[in-house]
Every structure is written in structure tokens, then in C-alpha cells.
Enzyme design. Structure first.
Site, PDB file in Angstrom:
ATOM      1  N   GLU B  67      36.687  44.511  21.897  1.00 24.19           N
ATOM      2  CA  GLU B  67      38.016  44.914  22.619  1.00 24.19           C
ATOM      3  C   GLU B  67      38.512  43.599  23.393  1.00 24.19           C
ATOM      4  O   GLU B  67      39.746  43.318  23.149  1.00 24.19           O
ATOM      5  CB  GLU B  67      38.011  46.184  23.810  1.00 24.19           C
ATOM      6  CG  GLU B  67      37.626  47.316  23.167  1.00 24.19           C
ATOM      7  CD  GLU B  67      36.318  47.582  22.645  1.00 24.19           C
ATOM      8  OE1 GLU B  67      35.587  46.900  22.729  1.00 24.19           O
ATOM      9  OE2 GLU B  67      36.055  48.674  21.839  1.00 24.19           O
ATOM     10  N   HIS B 136      34.582  59.267  26.925  1.00 25.36           N
ATOM     11  CA  HIS B 136      35.771  59.672  26.214  1.00 25.36           C
ATOM     12  C   HIS B 136      36.865  60.436  26.886  1.00 25.36           C
ATOM     13  O   HIS B 136      37.666  61.285  26.428  1.00 25.36           O
ATOM     14  CB  HIS B 136      35.510  60.327  24.967  1.00 25.36           C
ATOM     15  CG  HIS B 136      34.256  59.656  24.012  1.00 25.36           C
ATOM     16  ND1 HIS B 136      33.146  59.928  24.167  1.00 25.36           N
ATOM     17  CD2 HIS B 136      34.743  58.844  22.792  1.00 25.36           C
ATOM     18  CE1 HIS B 136      32.736  58.982  23.380  1.00 25.36           C
ATOM     19  NE2 HIS B 136      33.259  58.667  22.572  1.00 25.36           N
TER      20      HIS B 136
END
Lengths: 421, 345
Positions: B67, B136
Site C-alpha cells: 500500500e 475488514h
């Protein structure tokens, strides 16, 4: 291997952990410098490569050292052919001006004209040499020790000093620290104070160039210490995966403030070899040899422009000065190391080369140095006339509210008013 | 809102986001889209499906699972002159890129005094309600709204998702868009035990084809009312509407849509009218975005308030798996807060 670390022998009972190790430099203050663990190669030994050579052809360059100049100023081998006499003259002048600028600003800091300065003493050949391999339109992503780029590109030193003094003519209006320059029109990306972040950014810039079918390249710099950051590894990976046209320059000057390159793993494997492990062609180069620096960058730039992607280049050098004016290296390293560095001083070596080859006389070089000193003194006088932040002559206070966004949001307009503007 | 009038089409949020990419890529060759699984496959939520096929691998491509590298590369592309649109697969995965976002993207314009800018867009699915557990389901908006130099958006329906994404791509500064993943396929009022609703029967599921934008920094009043002002965004917009019906109070429900910049005028006007305010978000309570809203309402509307400002939020725990619906601030909790605030004397 670049064994700039003490051999693992435990001399202190308190250090008897179960194999636990904290790297130590070969010499602390009062001890004898030892550079014997570093592979210094020999000038002219490694063969010239073709710019489009397969990646395997770079293997001999991962652990050996690409050198052109010997310690007597003579050039050896075919890599020397990539550097012209004009390059050498241009480079010498830029390197001398860089050093004169640093000397002037170190003095200015001691005089209290600025709180902070960072010199690049002993590393001038790297930024200057790499810049001579670039073209207008390319973008360099420097750290705080590549001011040499700006002298090679012809930036007015007064403008740099205006930033160091954060004065009324500071091009960045007081928003950034001294020495963290930004010169877009000279292909010089805004320097971050957070180490390593520029590495994937340079790769991204190069990816964009490739996406646009452009032949412009990026040049990234990072110090040995900051290669420990995740951004270095991710940037190397992206450069390899996307075949980005970027020169990835690791400036291995042995010291990251008080810790040696061993804390970034340099005594286990060279930075060149580690970049090669990502599938990149990589070279390990004498960073104090302008001819080797420029030759390596020129070949790498040619390769990148041809669409063959990134080249990793490790420059072996030595940080002669303190990390910054806030640092005191006599507290952690042997001061004899500075003169004992086996690859000498880049300016002295290039001067010697100019003299032994008859390209310049000692008198001509002397004039260059005197001119640089005068130029920097005069630039400083002009910059000082524009004010000193510590004398209350800084950039406009209200300017601090501008440029956070393209358009000032309501909350900042309100706060600006609250601050009295 | 600027709009080139066209036909509308029923779209879910995924289709609306995909369409926004398509419109922006069609209009501007400098728009490039990338992220983990965002290329060939079109993203794990399918928001970039078909773009690689239509525009080629140079304009829509997959990225390594890295990322910080993804955002760092995007910043470099933006410096070159491209308009990168990045997908971070889950908002929970964005933290490795926090340095590049908060200290680089957000600061490049300022630290270079405008020489360099960073017009990137980072989209990422946020929030829970999908049994995603703690990695999540999180709502990290407050770690971005604290960073000056960024813009932070969170749409609650397909119409806004498309219009805000196009506006973000055209914006000259870095924009983070948090997309409530529970809303991708339909509005969700927080009744996890009831049948799923799709977007086809919802007004905001009717999305114009082609180009339009939703202005960044403008809230939307989804229900006008006089008894209490409800400030919410994302998933909670739908929960709050259900809670209003459960509580039977005349609440004015404001979908903030843009957290940074914030539509303070809309908030101030409404709270001064109702004299009461309930703030609802799914993220944890302490130092959440609700704390900033509460402070702003207090600073600006104190003398109009008739009851303490109240927050309904996720609890200060990591997002649990089995206890998802205990964590999730559903309509029952919100309705109780509405009643309490309205009845306070």
C-alpha cells in the site's frame, strides 16, 4: 561484502546473549579506523557494458567496485570514454561551488544567521555526476545531501540562501525547513524530511513517463540508513515489476547519524546486490570518482530512455562532516576515519586528474576556487539584505495559511481571521 | 451540482463507481486506475471491472500488495501530470500507506509552495455489516480528517458515489473516498435479519448516464424535520432514516457526504432550527469524527441548544466478528437516542 562493521567478537560479559547481536562500527572515538572489510575493487578492472546489455551482464558489478580514476588521478578502462573533457570541467566547477556554498552556510549557521544546515562534504561527485547524465525535463528526487544538483543545474545560490534564512524572498515563503529545497523548473522534486518516501514517488514519476511513451527519466536518491524503510523495498519492487525508467541511487556514506550502514544490512550484502535481488540491473560504484559516477549514470540513463527500465546504483562514499549542524560525530566515531577513507576526496581526486592530464593547470583551479568563494560571499550578502528570520525579517506571517489547498477552505479563512490577518 | 442532462439508469453503488471511472477515463487520457486486483479482475468488489479491457493495461493495472508503494507511486505519477485513481482493497489495509498519505500527498503543495501538487484519488471500502471481523470492517475516517491538506468523502448511495468520484478526480488536491461496502449492493438500514433491499427501488439508485458531479463540501438533507438534527454519513444515513421511523420523531437527517471540507452552514442552520442534535457514526467513539462535530456544534450553536448533544457510535472495541450486531449502531440504539434527546427538557 561491505564489512563496515566490527567482527562479531564479544568482549563485554554483559553482551553474552544467546546469539543476540547489535552491530558495532569498526572504530569508536580513540580507536584505529578500519576499512579492511570493504571491497574496493581496482580502477579499470570491470569491462564496459553495453547500455542494452542483458541484466545478467551486471552481475560482476554487484560486489566489485566500478572505478575509473586511480588514486594518482589517472583514468583507466573503457568506462572513461563515456565522459568528455567538457563534462569534467563542468563537474569540477559545480563541485567546487557546492563545497564553497556549504562552507559559507556552515559559517553562517555558527554566526547564528540560521538555526540549521546540512553539508554534503565529500559527496559532491554523486549529485553533480548524476545530474550531468540527465536532460532538461527529467525529474530528480533528492534527499537533503544532493545540493550538488542545484549547482550543476545553475540555480542562483542567493535563492537557496533566501530559503536557508527563511527571509522575505524565500521562494517557499517560510513553509519549509532550510535545505529542504524545491525547484521544479530545474527538475528538482520537493525534499521531504521523512526518509525514504521519495523512492516510490520517483518510481511512480518514471512509471508515468513510460505510460505516456515519454523518454524522460527520474533519478531517486536515498542514504544507506534509510534503505531500511519499507518504501525502499517497495520502490525497488515497483521499479522492477513495471520496468520504470528511473536511476535508483543509494548513497552509501557509511553513517546514518551515529549508526553504521550495518544497521541497514550492508555488512551482509551490498546495496547493489540487494537491488539486483529485485531483478534490477545494478552497479556498485566509487562515489568519490566523478568519472565513474558520471559514466555509470550515463549508461544507466541511456538504458532507461531506451525503455529497458530502472538501474540500481550504489555509490560508495564517506560522510566527512557531521550529519547536520545539530550533530557531533566526535561522540561516536573515530575522527581519523575522515582522512583514512580509502577512496579519498572527490574534489581532490578530480583536481589531480585535471592536472595530470593537462586539462587544467593548478592556477586555473585555484582561480575557480577563489571565484566560487567570492560568488558565495556576494550571494550571502545579497541574501542577508533580504533579511534573517531570527532577526524578525522572515516571510509574511499570513502566507502560512495559503497553499494548504488550491483554494482556501472556509475553516482556514476563519482561522486566519482569528490569528489576526 | 453540475449536470449534463442525460438518461438515468438503475445502478447499484458498484456500477455507479465503475461508471464514474469510465466517464473520467473517457474524458481525460491522464486518468489512470490501479490497485491490488484492480486490473484484469476489476477489483474484489468489481468497482473497476472492464476498465482494463476498454482502456488497456497502461491505464488500468494491477499492483503489488504494497500500500505504501502504491500511494507513493501515485504521488509520483501525479507530480508528472497524471491523475491517478487508486483503489486500496479495504480501508483496514490503508495504514501502511499512512505516511505517504498524511505526510506526503497532503503536504506536497504546501511544502513546495505550490510548485508541485498532488491530485490523487484514493478509494477504499469502509465500514462493517458484512461479517468481516476486525480487519475488514473498520471506519478510519478520523485518522484522515485530522490531516490538513486532504479531502475526505463518504457517499451513501450510487448517485453520490458517482458524482463525488468524478468531482474528486477533477479536484486539484488529494481526496480520500471511503465507500461503505455494506451499501454497494443495496441500502442497509441495520436490520440484518430482514431481506436485502436493492438499489432499484431507491431514488438515489437512479443514476444519470454520462458526466455529472456532486459538489465536494456540500451536505444533503435527506429528511427535513423540526424536532432534532441528526448528523450522519455512510451506512448510518440509512440506519438513521429507519430509526426516525421507529422513534416517530420529526428528525432532520443530514447526510454529510463530505467530512473534510465540512458543510458547516448546513449543520449550523439545522441545529439552530431544531435546538437538538444527535451524531451517529459506525467508527469507535473516542476521538472519532463525532467528537469534532460535537465541538463544532457546541462552538456555534450553544445558545440554541435545548438538550445535550448526543453521540451514537460503535463501541470502543476492535470490530468483533460474532458480536457484529452488538457493535453496529443499529436503528434501535439510534431511535432510543433520538427519543431521549427530543424528550430532554
Amino acid at each position: 561484502m561491505d564489512g563496515f562493521a566490527r567482527t562479531d567478537t564479544v568482549t563485554d560479559q554483559r553482551d553474552q546473549g544467546r546469539g543476540f547481536r547489535v552491530p558495532k562500527p569498526p572504530a569508536r572515538p580513540g580507536e584505529t579506523p578500519d576499512f579492511s572489510g570493504i571491497n574496493l575493487g581496482e580502477p579499470g578492472k570491470l569491462p564496459l557494458l553495453d547500455a542494452e546489455a542483458p541484466v545478467e551482464a551486471f552481475e560482476p558489478f554487484h560486489h566489485d567496485l566500478l572505478r575509473v580514476l586511480d588514486m594518482d588521478g589517472k583514468a583507466h578502462g573503457d568506462w572513461a570514454g563515456l565522459v568528455t573533457d567538457d563534462d569534467k570541467k563542468t563537474a569540477l566547477k559545480a563541485m567546487i561551488r557546492t563545497r564553497a556554498f556549504d562552507a559559507r552556510m556552515m559559517r553562517a549557521q555558527r554566526q547564528g544567521k540560521t538555526s540549521f544546515y546540512m553539508q554534503c562534504l565529500g559527496e559532491e561527485a554523486i549529485a553533480v555526476g548524476a545530474t550531468l547524465a540527465t536532460r532538461d525535463g527529467d525529474m530528480q528526487f533528492p534527499t537533503y545531501r544532493q545540493q550538488g544538483i542545484l549547482f550543476a543545474k545553475g540555480v542562483d545560490p542567493e535563492v537557496m540562501m533566501n530559503q536557508i534564512y527563511s527571509n522575505r524572498k524565500d521562494p517557499l515563503q517560510g513553509k519549509q525547513l532550510p535545505v529542504l529545497y524545491s525547484f521544479k523548473e530545474y527538475g528538482f522534486f520537493t525534499i521531504s524530511g521523512n526518509l525514504g518516501t521519495q523512492w516510490p514517488q520517483a518510481v511512480g514519476w518514471a512509471m508515468a513517463s513510460a505510460i505516456k511513451n515519454d523518454d524522460k527519466i527520474a533519478v531517486a536518491y536515498i542514504g544507506d540508513g534509510a534503505t531500511a524503510e519499507g518504501d525502499w523495498h517497495q520502490g525497488n519492487l515497483f521499479a522492477s515489476v513495471y520496468r520504470a525508467p528511473v536511476l535508483l541511487c543509494v548513497v552509501n556514506n557509511q553513517w546514518a547519524i551515529s549508526t553504521t550502514a550495518a544497521f541497514a544490512g550492508a555488512d551482509k550484502n551490498t546495496f547493489a546486490a540487494r537491488m539486483a535481488s529485485y531483478g534490477l540491473p545494478a552497479l556498485r560504484v566509487d562515489g568519490n570518482d566523478l568519472l565513474a559516477v558520471l559514466a555509470a549514470c550515463r549508461l544507466s540513463a541511456q538504458r532507461a530512455r531506451a525503455g529497458l527500465g530502472a538501474v540500481g546504483i550504489e555509490f560508495l562514499t564517506y560522510r566527512r562532516g557531521a550529519h547536520s549542524t545539530s550533530d557531533d560525530p566526535t561522540k561516536y566515531r573515530a575522527k581519523e576515519e575522515v582522512e583514512g577513507w580509502p577512496l579519498g576526496d572527490p574534489i581532490d581526486r578530480l583536481k589531480q586528474h585535471m592536472i595530470v592530464t593537462g586539462l587544467m593547470t593548478a592556477d586555473e583551479i585555484d582561480t575557480l576556487e577563489k571565484d566560487a568563494e567570492t560568488e558565495m560571499r556576494e550571494a550571502e550578502n545579497r541574501a542577508e539584505e533580504n533579511g534573517l528570520v531570527h532577526a524578525g525579517q522572515g516571510a509574511e506571517p499570513a502566507a502560512m495559511f495559503e497553499g494548504v489547498y488550491a483554494e482556501m477552505p472556509g475553516r482556514l479563512r476563519e482561522q486566519m481571521k482569528e490569528a489576526g490577518f | 451540482m453540475s449536470e449534463t442532462l442525460s438518461n438515468t439508469k438503475t445502478m447499484n453503488m458498484i456500477e455507479a463507481i465503475r461508471d464514474a471511472h469510465d466517464v473520467a477515463m473517457e474524458r481525460d487520457d491522464d486518468v489512470v486506475v490501479f490497485g491490488e486486483d484492480a486490473g484484469y479482475f476489476g477489483g474484489v468488489f468489481r468497482c473497476t471491472a472492464g476498465l482494463q479491457e476498454k482502456y488497456g493495461t497502461s491505464r488500468c493495472f494491477d499492483a503489488p500488495i504494497a500500500e505504501s508503494g502504491i500511494v507513493g507511486a501515485g504521488i509520483g505519477m501525479a507530480a508528472y501530470g497524471l491523475k491517478p485513481v487508486i483503489e486500496i482493497q479495504f480501508a483496514d489495509y490503508i495504514t501502511p500507506a499512512y505516511d505517504q498519505i498524511s505526510q506526503e500527498a497532503a503536504r506536497i503543495r504546501y511544502r513546495s509552495n505550490g510548485q508541485f501538487t498532488c491530485p490523487i484519488v484514493i478509494r477504499t471500502p469502509t465500514g462493517g455489516g458484512i461479517y468481516g471481523g476486525q480487519t475488514h470492517s473498520q471506519s478510519p475516517e478520523a485518522i484522515f480528517t485530522h490531516v490538513t491538506g486532504l479531502k475526505v468523502l463518504i457517499p451513501s448511495n450510487p448517485y453520490d458515489a458517482k458524482g463525488l468520484l468524478i468531482a474528486a478526480i477533477e479536484d486539484p488536491d488529494p481526496v480520500i473516498i471511503l465507500e461503505p461496502k455494506r451499501l454497494y449492493n443495496g441500502p442497509f438500514e441495520g436490520y440484518h435479519d430482514r431481506a436485502l433491499k436493492g438499489w432499484k427501488d431507491h431514488e438515489d439508485g437512479q443514476v444519470p448516464e454520462g458526466y455529472y458531479t456532486v459538489e465536494i463540501g456540500k451536505a444533503k438533507t435527506v429528511r427535513a424535520g423540526n424536532a432534532v438534527t441528526v448528523l450522519c454519513y455512510g451506512n448510518m444515513v440509512h440506519v438513521c432514516q429507519a430509526a426516525q421511523e421507529e422513534a416517530g420523531v420529526d428528525a432532520e437527517i443530514i447526510d454529510l457526504r463530505s467530512l473534510l471540507p465540512l458543510d458547516l452552514e448546513a449543520i449550523e442552520t439545522s441545529v439552530k432550527k431544531t435546538g437538538r442534535c444527535v451524531i451517529v457514526h459506525e467508527a469507535t467513539k473516542t476521538c472519532g469524527y463525532g467528537a469534532e462535530l460535537m465541538a463544532l456544534v457546541q462552538e456555534r450553536c450553544f445558545y440554541h441548544l435545548e438538550a445535550p448533544i448526543t453521540r451514537v457510535t460503535g463501541w470502543d472495541t476492535p470490530y468483533p466478528h460474532a458480536q457484529e450486531w452488538t457493535y453496529f449502531p443499529g436503528p434501535t440504539r439510534v431511535a432510543a437516542a433520538l427519543k431521549k434527546v427530543v424528550e430532554a427538557k
